[in-house]
Motif scaffolding. Structure first.
Motif, PDB file in Angstrom:
ATOM      1  N   GLU A  61       1.543  -1.457   0.200  1.00  9.45           N
ATOM      2  CA  GLU A  61       0.420  -0.084   0.190  1.00  9.45           C
ATOM      3  C   GLU A  61       1.029   1.458   0.056  1.00  9.45           C
ATOM      4  O   GLU A  61       0.378   2.405  -0.419  1.00  9.45           O
ATOM      5  CB  GLU A  61      -1.066   0.376   1.285  1.00  9.45           C
ATOM      6  CG  GLU A  61      -2.320  -1.193   1.016  1.00  9.45           C
ATOM      7  CD  GLU A  61      -3.201  -0.850  -0.083  1.00  9.45           C
ATOM      8  OE1 GLU A  61      -3.380   0.271  -0.865  1.00  9.45           O
ATOM      9  OE2 GLU A  61      -3.641  -1.688  -0.416  1.00  9.45           O
ATOM     10  N   LEU A  62       1.845   1.095   0.387  1.00  9.21           N
ATOM     11  CA  LEU A  62       2.986   2.316   0.407  1.00  9.21           C
ATOM     12  C   LEU A  62       3.365   2.244  -1.084  1.00  9.21           C
ATOM     13  O   LEU A  62       4.003   3.331  -1.201  1.00  9.21           O
ATOM     14  CB  LEU A  62       4.252   1.912   1.683  1.00  9.21           C
ATOM     15  CG  LEU A  62       4.428   1.916   2.978  1.00  9.21           C
ATOM     16  CD1 LEU A  62       4.968   1.656   3.732  1.00  9.21           C
ATOM     17  CD2 LEU A  62       3.205   2.439   3.963  1.00  9.21           C
ATOM     18  N   PHE A  63       3.833   1.164  -1.582  1.00  7.91           N
ATOM     19  CA  PHE A  63       3.725   1.886  -3.388  1.00  7.91           C
ATOM     20  C   PHE A  63       2.597   1.820  -3.995  1.00  7.91           C
ATOM     21  O   PHE A  63       3.109   3.346  -4.814  1.00  7.91           O
ATOM     22  CB  PHE A  63       4.807  -0.032  -3.921  1.00  7.91           C
ATOM     23  CG  PHE A  63       4.914  -0.299  -4.939  1.00  7.91           C
ATOM     24  CD1 PHE A  63       6.199   0.048  -5.226  1.00  7.91           C
ATOM     25  CD2 PHE A  63       3.960  -0.561  -6.043  1.00  7.91           C
ATOM     26  CE1 PHE A  63       6.997   0.142  -6.600  1.00  7.91           C
ATOM     27  CE2 PHE A  63       4.252  -0.770  -6.993  1.00  7.91           C
ATOM     28  CZ  PHE A  63       5.579  -0.437  -7.870  1.00  7.91           C
ATOM     29  N   ASP A  64       1.453   1.405  -3.600  1.00  7.82           N
ATOM     30  CA  ASP A  64       0.875   1.904  -4.812  1.00  7.82           C
ATOM     31  C   ASP A  64      -0.787   1.658  -4.026  1.00  7.82           C
ATOM     32  O   ASP A  64      -1.178   0.253  -3.928  1.00  7.82           O
ATOM     33  CB  ASP A  64       0.457   0.466  -5.805  1.00  7.82           C
ATOM     34  CG  ASP A  64      -0.424   0.767  -6.958  1.00  7.82           C
ATOM     35  OD1 ASP A  64      -1.613   1.983  -6.575  1.00  7.82           O
ATOM     36  OD2 ASP A  64      -0.602   0.154  -7.675  1.00  7.82           O
ATOM     37  N   PRO A  65      -0.939   2.707  -3.719  1.00  8.11           N
ATOM     38  CA  PRO A  65      -1.964   2.368  -2.454  1.00  8.11           C
ATOM     39  C   PRO A  65      -3.541   1.898  -3.243  1.00  8.11           C
ATOM     40  O   PRO A  65      -4.227   2.462  -4.610  1.00  8.11           O
ATOM     41  CB  PRO A  65      -2.487   4.021  -1.842  1.00  8.11           C
ATOM     42  CG  PRO A  65      -1.418   4.348  -2.129  1.00  8.11           C
ATOM     43  CD  PRO A  65      -0.605   3.672  -3.649  1.00  8.11           C
ATOM     44  N   GLY A  66      -4.268   0.823  -2.067  1.00  7.12           N
ATOM     45  CA  GLY A  66      -5.536   0.110  -3.432  1.00  7.12           C
ATOM     46  C   GLY A  66      -5.129  -0.930  -4.149  1.00  7.12           C
ATOM     47  O   GLY A  66      -5.665  -1.258  -4.758  1.00  7.12           O
ATOM     48  N   VAL A  67      -3.429  -1.026  -3.930  1.00  7.78           N
ATOM     49  CA  VAL A  67      -3.476  -2.436  -5.627  1.00  7.78           C
ATOM     50  C   VAL A  67      -4.329  -3.021  -5.059  1.00  7.78           C
ATOM     51  O   VAL A  67      -4.492  -4.221  -6.287  1.00  7.78           O
ATOM     52  CB  VAL A  67      -1.426  -2.412  -5.101  1.00  7.78           C
ATOM     53  CG1 VAL A  67      -1.092  -3.232  -4.013  1.00  7.78           C
ATOM     54  CG2 VAL A  67      -1.057  -3.117  -6.712  1.00  7.78           C
ATOM     55  N   VAL A  68      -4.170  -4.395  -4.122  1.00  8.91           N
ATOM     56  CA  VAL A  68      -4.442  -5.518  -3.882  1.00  8.91           C
ATOM     57  C   VAL A  68      -6.171  -5.409  -4.477  1.00  8.91           C
ATOM     58  O   VAL A  68      -6.107  -6.462  -5.122  1.00  8.91           O
ATOM     59  CB  VAL A  68      -4.298  -6.115  -2.784  1.00  8.91           C
ATOM     60  CG1 VAL A  68      -5.338  -7.028  -2.493  1.00  8.91           C
ATOM     61  CG2 VAL A  68      -2.985  -6.213  -2.361  1.00  8.91           C
ATOM     62  N   ALA A  69      -6.653  -3.678  -3.627  1.00  5.45           N
ATOM     63  CA  ALA A  69      -7.663  -3.909  -4.648  1.00  5.45           C
ATOM     64  C   ALA A  69      -8.411  -3.731  -5.753  1.00  5.45           C
ATOM     65  O   ALA A  69      -9.933  -4.217  -6.400  1.00  5.45           O
ATOM     66  CB  ALA A  69      -8.832  -3.176  -3.441  1.00  5.45           C
ATOM     67  N   SER A  70      -7.871  -3.245  -6.520  1.00  5.60           N
ATOM     68  CA  SER A  70      -7.741  -2.920  -7.625  1.00  5.60           C
ATOM     69  C   SER A  70      -8.055  -4.417  -8.864  1.00  5.60           C
ATOM     70  O   SER A  70      -8.576  -4.188  -9.090  1.00  5.60           O
ATOM     71  CB  SER A  70      -6.565  -2.155  -8.731  1.00  5.60           C
ATOM     72  OG  SER A  70      -5.227  -3.215  -8.621  1.00  5.60           O
ATOM     73  N   GLY A  71      -7.447  -5.513  -8.399  1.00  2.00           N
ATOM     74  CA  GLY A  71      -7.439  -6.330  -9.042  1.00  2.00           C
ATOM     75  C   GLY A  71      -6.666  -6.575 -10.484  1.00  2.00           C
ATOM     76  O   GLY A  71      -6.362  -7.465 -11.012  1.00  2.00           O
ATOM     77  N   ASP A  72      -5.702  -5.133 -10.260  1.00  2.00           N
ATOM     78  CA  ASP A  72      -5.250  -5.585 -11.729  1.00  2.00           C
ATOM     79  C   ASP A  72      -4.051  -6.858 -11.018  1.00  2.00           C
ATOM     80  O   ASP A  72      -2.713  -6.404 -10.976  1.00  2.00           O
ATOM     81  CB  ASP A  72      -5.139  -4.053 -12.276  1.00  2.00           C
ATOM     82  CG  ASP A  72      -3.812  -3.522 -13.511  1.00  2.00           C
ATOM     83  OD1 ASP A  72      -3.454  -3.613 -13.658  1.00  2.00           O
ATOM     84  OD2 ASP A  72      -4.706  -3.408 -14.334  1.00  2.00           O
ATOM     85  N   VAL A  73      -3.867  -6.953 -12.747  1.00  2.00           N
ATOM     86  CA  VAL A  73      -2.554  -7.258 -12.756  1.00  2.00           C
ATOM     87  C   VAL A  73      -1.194  -7.011 -12.158  1.00  2.00           C
ATOM     88  O   VAL A  73      -0.058  -7.686 -11.900  1.00  2.00           O
ATOM     89  CB  VAL A  73      -2.324  -9.379 -13.372  1.00  2.00           C
ATOM     90  CG1 VAL A  73      -1.270 -10.092 -13.771  1.00  2.00           C
ATOM     91  CG2 VAL A  73      -4.145  -9.882 -13.121  1.00  2.00           C
ATOM     92  N   SER A  74      -1.032  -6.483 -14.030  1.00  2.00           N
ATOM     93  CA  SER A  74      -0.148  -5.478 -13.877  1.00  2.00           C
ATOM     94  C   SER A  74       0.711  -4.876 -12.871  1.00  2.00           C
ATOM     95  O   SER A  74       1.906  -4.642 -12.040  1.00  2.00           O
ATOM     96  CB  SER A  74       0.128  -4.682 -15.095  1.00  2.00           C
ATOM     97  OG  SER A  74       0.763  -3.810 -15.336  1.00  2.00           O
ATOM     98  N   ARG A  75      -0.579  -3.825 -11.680  1.00  2.00           N
ATOM     99  CA  ARG A  75      -0.028  -3.171 -10.701  1.00  2.00           C
ATOM    100  C   ARG A  75      -0.274  -4.251  -9.442  1.00  2.00           C
ATOM    101  O   ARG A  75       1.021  -3.729  -9.200  1.00  2.00           O
ATOM    102  CB  ARG A  75      -1.521  -2.785 -10.569  1.00  2.00           C
ATOM    103  CG  ARG A  75      -1.903  -1.721 -10.771  1.00  2.00           C
ATOM    104  CD  ARG A  75      -3.074  -0.875 -10.615  1.00  2.00           C
ATOM    105  NE  ARG A  75      -3.005  -0.145  -9.364  1.00  2.00           N
ATOM    106  CZ  ARG A  75      -3.558   0.480  -8.835  1.00  2.00           C
ATOM    107  NH1 ARG A  75      -4.809   0.825  -9.366  1.00  2.00           N
ATOM    108  NH2 ARG A  75      -4.144   0.696  -7.577  1.00  2.00           N
ATOM    109  N   ASN A  76      -0.233  -5.164  -9.680  1.00  2.00           N
ATOM    110  CA  ASN A  76      -0.081  -6.110  -8.462  1.00  2.00           C
ATOM    111  C   ASN A  76       1.510  -6.932  -8.359  1.00  2.00           C
ATOM    112  O   ASN A  76       2.216  -7.202  -7.382  1.00  2.00           O
ATOM    113  CB  ASN A  76      -1.510  -7.205  -8.108  1.00  2.00           C
ATOM    114  CG  ASN A  76      -2.416  -6.895  -7.469  1.00  2.00           C
ATOM    115  OD1 ASN A  76      -1.951  -6.553  -5.912  1.00  2.00           O
ATOM    116  ND2 ASN A  76      -3.104  -5.742  -7.985  1.00  2.00           N
ATOM    117  N   LEU A  77       1.615  -6.995 -10.244  1.00  2.00           N
ATOM    118  CA  LEU A  77       3.273  -7.657 -10.506  1.00  2.00           C
ATOM    119  C   LEU A  77       4.260  -6.584 -10.080  1.00  2.00           C
ATOM    120  O   LEU A  77       5.544  -7.092  -9.091  1.00  2.00           O
ATOM    121  CB  LEU A  77       3.425  -8.074 -11.667  1.00  2.00           C
ATOM    122  CG  LEU A  77       4.710  -8.811 -11.996  1.00  2.00           C
ATOM    123  CD1 LEU A  77       4.962  -9.587 -11.032  1.00  2.00           C
ATOM    124  CD2 LEU A  77       4.439  -8.419 -13.896  1.00  2.00           C
TER     125      LEU A  77
END
Length: 640
Positions: free
Chosen positions: A259-275
């Motif tokens: 969440e420090l790197f990309d707030p909301g990343v897990v909730a986004s469901g976006d594979v690229s963001r999560n990678l």
């Protein structure tokens, strides 16, 4: 001592910092190579990592005042003395310690492992502080160890929780017990934990299930009881469970450094963001690069959590709404100490104005790799010493030096040209152990393995079966620079390369950081503190067998009580956070003590009875020590 299981990050093997606890924290990737050979995929080497969100915070931190204790054996030792002990004479077996009322509880490390009758939580009757009595064991699940234990009085009675980490294929998660009668603990629940991110199996290329738990914290808030859990998931390492009904723990929320790197990343469901977030989590500062949570401390009112989040720094969360933790601040300064962050333990003072953070570091030396001479490629390059190779520190002059010879992949002994000096080897096809064995047979005295072109300048730590040759791993461009060529196609087996020197230089173990939280949203680093041996691992007063990293900390009345492995128990006065002062220490050495302790002093855990002079310390070799703190007078005999 900082554990994830070994995962494949999109088919690139990445193992965490802490299979651990008290084991060394290696560089980001430990591999024996064959399992790391399939197709190249996006990785840290491909510049996909977004800007570090902690960098602005680090830039605003105050300059550090580096305080070094002026005497490891000074008169302050008189202010802390042994009152009694509970013997558990078993090398490297005892982990953390916690206590409630008349009983103390200590955990068990890898050996004995769960299934052995001595593996689990040892229970000690401590009513007589001068003569604690062992009264039983809460057995570990078969194949698991109990790194951490916490016990507290909660709504449904005296509740004990202990962590599970596999030591022989056992389960992870944690166990819940009622210990109102410590002689007859009642098991209430077993909790198994999976990664909360549904994309984790896709990103990690495999299931992230039944992971280990490294630390826990019991707390209450608004009439409900909770346990905070440090999980060895990839995402969302901080879990909160409602244990108001301790027989039915319920997950309430999770939070992770992603969440420090990309707030909301897990909730986004976006594979690229999560990678991208996963790649960031497996990076960091210094040798032991990762940003996974190690430990947590929660304030008595249950409203604030301090997360020791390794290379993500010291994170403060507002958990007033336990279902929705909110970021307050990140305290981080990668320039402090030895260039590591390694946020390992944390404890605030009573009003939260001062927070003491412990770093843990098992790499007191750093690698230094140079191409010697005055040629166009002469200079210093990044490197990683092998985990399986002979320690360079034990070589003459603590260095590996000589002219290089390019020997190719070195997977077929017949193809390795006979020689001496340093074999330069290209990564790939076979295990590092095989490569090392073949160059030893060919007459070489050292080895440098450089990365293949596809994986570029990313570093790994060479793992596998030990080999009797010093060696380091360097990036692809460094290998080409050694040979003075532009690309791998120009390499010729048997050709001589530059003279190189791989050395290790002391850079310290790790100490403590003292932060001002006068403004909780903007913590300021006021000072750091080290003992003589943590600051300088080559000091003649330090036992070369010892571990001089700080470990755990408790703060009470502006005093920090620290378990410091081979430095014993150290007490600091942090009332002036700019100038922490050592006021007491329990430190033992010598053959008589080692016989009584089943080894050198190696203090892991620390617990202090609130508002009393009694301190419990767990020694990995010797078991439970009960110490008494004295004031300005001399503690001639704590048993009086």
């Amino acid at each position: 001592m900082k554990q994830l299981k070994a995962f494949k990050l999109a088919l690139v093997v990445v193992s965490s910092f802490m299979a651990f606890s008290a084991s060394a924290a290696p560089p980001p990737v430990v591999t024996d190579d064959p399992d790391d050979e399939p197709q190249h995929v996006p990785s840290i080497a491909d510049d996909l990592v977004r800007a570090d969100p902690s960098a602005p915070l680090a830039a605003h931190d105050a300059a550090v005042a580096d305080i070094v204790s002026d005497a490891p054996f000074a008169k302050v030792i008189k202010n802390l003395a042994e009152a009694g002990r509970g013997e558990r004479l078993s090398a490297n077996s005892t982990t953390d310690v916690w206590a409630l009322g008349n009983y103390a509880y200590t955990g068990t490390f890898n050996s004995p492992c769960g299934g052995d009758p001595d593996a689990g939580i040892w229970i000690w009757d401590v009513r007589n502080k001068t003569n604690p009595e062992f009264v039983g064991v809460i057995q570990s699940p078969t194949g698991s160890r109990t790194n951490d234990v916490r016990v507290a009085t909660m709504g449904r009675g005296d509740i004990l929780v202990h962590s599970n980490e596999p030591c022989a294929g056992g389960p992870g998660g944690y166990e819940v017990y009622n210990v109102e009668d410590p002689l007859h603990p009642v098991h209430l629940a077993s909790v198994r934990i999976d990664d909360p991110n549904p994309l984790a199996p896709l990103i990690i290329a495999g299931p992230v299930t039944d992971v280990g738990v490294h630390n826990l914290w019991l707390f209450s808030q608004a009439g409900k009881d909770y346990v905070a859990v440090t999980t060895e998931t990839v995402f969302g390492n901080f879990h909160i469970y409602d244990i108001t009904d301790p027989a039915n723990p319920m997950l309430v929320s999770f939070w992770g450094a992603e969440e420090l790197f990309d707030p909301g990343v897990v909730a986004s469901g976006d594979v690229s963001r999560n990678l991208d977030a996963a790649i960031w989590l497996f990076s960091g500062f210094g040798a032991s690069q990762n940003r996974f949570l190690h430990d947590v401390t929660i304030t008595p009112d249950g409203l604030t959590a301090y997360l020791a989040n390794w290379d993500a720094g010291l994170v403060r969360l507002d958990i007033t709404d336990v279902s929705n933790p909110q970021l307050v601040s990140v305290a981080i300064d990668p320039t402090s100490e030895d260039g590591e962050v390694n946020s390992h333990s944390v404890w605030p003072n009573a009003n939260g104005s001062i927070v003491v953070e412990g770093e843990e570091d098992f790499s007191p030396f750093e690698s230094q790799f140079t191409i010697d001479g005055s040629g166009p490629n002469a200079g210093t390059y990044a490197s990683s010493e092998g985990e399986i190779t002979s320690p360079i520190a034990e070589e003459p002059g603590a260095e590996m030096s000589g002219q290089t010879t390019y020997v190719g992949l070195a997977c077929d002994g017949a193809s390795v040209p006979a020689g001496s000096g340093i074999a330069l080897i290209q990564r790939g096809v076979c295990a590092f152990t095989v490569k090392g064995g073949n160059v030893i047979a060919a007459g070489y005295s050292g080895m440098v393995v450089f990365n293949d072109e596809a994986r570029g300048d990313a570093l790994v730590t060479m793992g596998g079966t030990a080999i009797s040759i010093p060696g380091v791993f360097v990036g692809h461009s460094t290998g080409l620079a050694i040979m003075g060529v532009a690309n791998a196609a120009d390499l010729v087996i048997g050709a001589g390369g530059a003279t190189i020197t791989a050395a290790v230089i002391p850079n310290g173990w790790s100490g403590m950081r003292i932060w001002s939280y006068a403004d909780p949203a903007n913590p300021i680093l006021m000072s750091t503190f080290n003992t003589v041996c943590s600051a300088n691992p080559t000091d003649p007063s330090c036992d070369p067998r010892g571990t001089y990293s700080s470990h755990n900390v408790i703060v009470e009345d502006n005093k920090a009580y620290i378990s410091w492995y081979s430095d014993g128990v150290v007490v600091l006065d942090v009332s002036d956070p700019v100038n922490p002062v050592e006021v007491a220490r329990y430190h033992r050495t010598g053959s008589e003590f080692e016989t009584q302790n089943a080894g050198i002093q190696d203090v892991w855990g620390i617990y202090k009875i609130p508002n009393q002079p009694w301190i419990y310390a767990s020694d990995r070799n010797g078991g439970l020590y009960i110490l008494k703190e004295y004031g300005s007078g001399s503690a001639k005999n704590a048993k009086d």
